[in-house]
Scaffold this active site. Sequence first.
Site, PDB file in Angstrom:
ATOM      1  CG  HIS A 173       9.263  35.964  -0.699  1.00 19.07           C
ATOM      2  ND1 HIS A 173       9.231  37.040  -1.571  1.00 19.07           N
ATOM      3  CD2 HIS A 173      10.556  35.564  -0.665  1.00 19.07           C
ATOM      4  CE1 HIS A 173      10.436  37.268  -2.039  1.00 19.07           C
ATOM      5  NE2 HIS A 173      11.262  36.386  -1.503  1.00 19.07           N
ATOM      6  CB  SER A 174      10.531  39.183   1.506  1.00 16.23           C
ATOM      7  OG  SER A 174      11.244  40.364   1.765  1.00 16.23           O
TER       8      SER A 174
END
Length: 922
Positions: A173-174
């Site tokens: 994520h990210s």
Amino acid sequence: MFLHSVNLWNLAFYVFMVFLATLGLWDVFFGFEENKCSMSYMFEYPEYQKIELPNKLAKRYPAYELYLYGEGSYAEEYRVLPLTGIPVLFLPGNAGSYKQVRSIGSIALRKAEDIDFKYHFDFFSVNFNEELVALYGGSLQKQTMFVHECIKAILRLYKGQEFAPQSVAIVGHSMGGLVARALLTLKNFKQELVNLLVTQATPHVAPVMPLDRFITDFYVTVNNYWILNARHINFTTLSVAGGFRDYQVRSGLTFLPQLSHHTSALSVVSSAVPKTWVSTDHLSIVWCKQLQLTTIRAFFDLIDADTKQITQNPKKKLSVLNHHFIRHPAKRFEENPAIISDLTGTSMWVPVKVSRWTYVAYNESDKIYFTFPLANHRRIYTHAYCQSTMLDTNSWIFGCINSTSMCRQGVDLSWKAELLPTIKSLTLRLQDYPSLSHLVVYVPSVHGSKFVVDCEFFKKETRSVQLPVTHLFSFGLSSRKVLLNTSGLYYNIELLNFGQIYQAFKLNVVSKCSGTKEEITSIYKFHIPWSYEDSLTIAQVPSSTEISLKLHVAQPENDSHVALLKMYTSSDCQYEVTVKTSFSQILGQVIRFHGGALPAYVIASALLAHGGQLYSLFSTGYCLEYAAILDKEAKPYKVDPFVIMIKFLLGYNWFKELWDLLLLPELDAIVLTSQSMCFPLVSLILFLFGTCTAYWSGLLSWASVRLLSALWLALKRPSELPKDVEVLSPDVLFLIGAPLLVSWTTCGALAILLSYFCYLCKIVHLQASLTNFKSSQAVNPKHSRRSEKKSHQHKDSAAPALCLCAAEAEDSLRMHSAVLSLLTWTVLLSMPSLVFWLKSLWYHFKLNPDPCKPLAFILIPTMAVLGNTYTVSVKSSQLLKTASQLALPLAVGTVAFGSAHLYRVPGFACLPLLLHALCNWM
């Protein structure tokens, strides 16, 4: 001291710029659909079992940990190692928690229960101590090396198992997705350790805010490796973006580089993902139930039945991801689907000879095959279109070869269909299937359910309508419309001249229906052929529906496709489509794509104001007020033409060779051009926004000085104005030495902040002294005039120490207003590393590497000297004119090299302040 120096026209201009900025910010933060993600829930209490790592590894990375996710009784089974599942490693992003794995982990557990644990996944998660790696890039390499060690530790947990995995899948994520891609840059990393990478809202192209050089260098290393070694990268990568709801990471940054020789990478926006069809914000992308269900379905379809692990076949991996994330045919995934299907059995065969046909199925007891002979239709029509509201995964449409009334086998065309929220549809170009004699639509026996099947034949030209979009500068005052008079089920609206990210439109679809049917639904699909960023709108007709049209990725130069509005309509309705430019959304696109460059333009304006202040002191002997000098000096025509000229000259080889010979970095305007981020007049807009921001921030900072000085007077009334102007007094030497020691031993940004507060205290003290002097002058004017006369006499004497009078103190405060504005923004840009240091202080007392340490050793002495600097001590300096003239080239340099590299901006701001400080001696 501030507002009265600005005329009403300038004040009205600044208010107007605030209004425009507010419009753009409103579009960025609120101009999107509501959150339609369903929340994912745990059916049992989530548990995180810490995986014990070797002592040597734990000491090397004291802030990092590895966990295994489980729930309830399943978590109890996990405690008995070794494991037996398929390992998946979750990497959180900036300030992310390892507990974010619970959504995808829980859904995977429920899916495994549904198939009686024939296959199951083991979800691991890394605790990065919620580090702010988007603000400080110095720990990205450390995170990457720790993940490498975690992968090896995870695989060791499966030793001795019959189907022991040799690799892991990664969900990042990210910034966690970027860390996963960076694994390939490690010297001792083996690609075979990772077989699949799924990134969620990861900015792959460039950092959202390049606040230090470590982030930029990390990106350059990772992306260069992936581009240069694309042929040798074996594992498949999927990047999923959140769409316009994610205002933290715009979706254009998540698209992996399109390389002709590297086809194992897919990039898609969540609004285009089948069975998801929603935009997600930066956090909800990890728990959005629709998206996580799609991801888990893909994971289970990726399992190889022989190895009971994720397949190593890159073609199958890409095929599965295309099936679930790009185009879903409303069929369960099959690696080798049967093209020919048997159409035998006791079924009714009903011939249909009309060009438009509708059938409502309800409580059918018999299976029915409806056959459409194609021989006659080919002479009149070019396309066939069928849709069904029965959304099961069975085959429903076939093509027969040389059939008369019925056929035993047919070509299964269901694999070419497309799943939409309320229907599954198929469009066939008849000339692509010359061997088919009949089209067959299958209606199964149903009990208690109702669905509708529609088919029609049409000419392409009757269903393809061209609609040129309005001009960028029409500001929504004009519109263009098209009326769809024919009664059809499907239309293509070609949106001509629409392919740039700075274009934004409001499209209104008005439907008018004559039939009496209830709950008629239309689907409007905004389709972008050059990137997977489609969005769908479902409307109950008759209605008036407004759709926002704007892009995440600009149309490539060599791409001739046209943006489309695909309309799945009702034959009982007529539709009117109107498009007009949306000015507020254009401003939103400017901020969305270029808002990160605003601090560079603010500091460029502040540099021009500071230079103008010094030149005013040099030429007239006194300083203008900050607002007045900002209006006079901060003009875009002083900066932009130079940047445009440099960009133009870099197109010539001789100038480019000279540029490289001088070791100058690449022009930021060229970097933005390579990312298709060229707005017309964007630099002018940003400069105006920057000047406006510099004005209001200057007003706020000086209002703060006045407020603090009033508080100072309330607590401790100063006696009088400083008698002696001593630049290098003992307290100044202390204010230089102490912060430098702090910088060397802890964090450079902390030392800069402390020095800034000391400078601010000096200015507040001077303001308080001046206020006190003026109030005493009002009480005893004769005594004050005598004191001021003596001060002038002392000033004109040959004594080495200088004395301030009220006029000179006020003039010095005007000089400091420009310095304070420049310093404030410089200090703000250095604060991210301080925030990171404070958060990780428990593990690291000294920030290493420290991006602000070189800046601190220049800025701290400068601020200490400037705190004791008055106009009386610098107005006769021989260096003053040079310092004032240097502001313009530095402002140009700030815009030219700091727009896409913000960490360079404080260096440009620091140099004129240093020269200003040196004016005390030269």
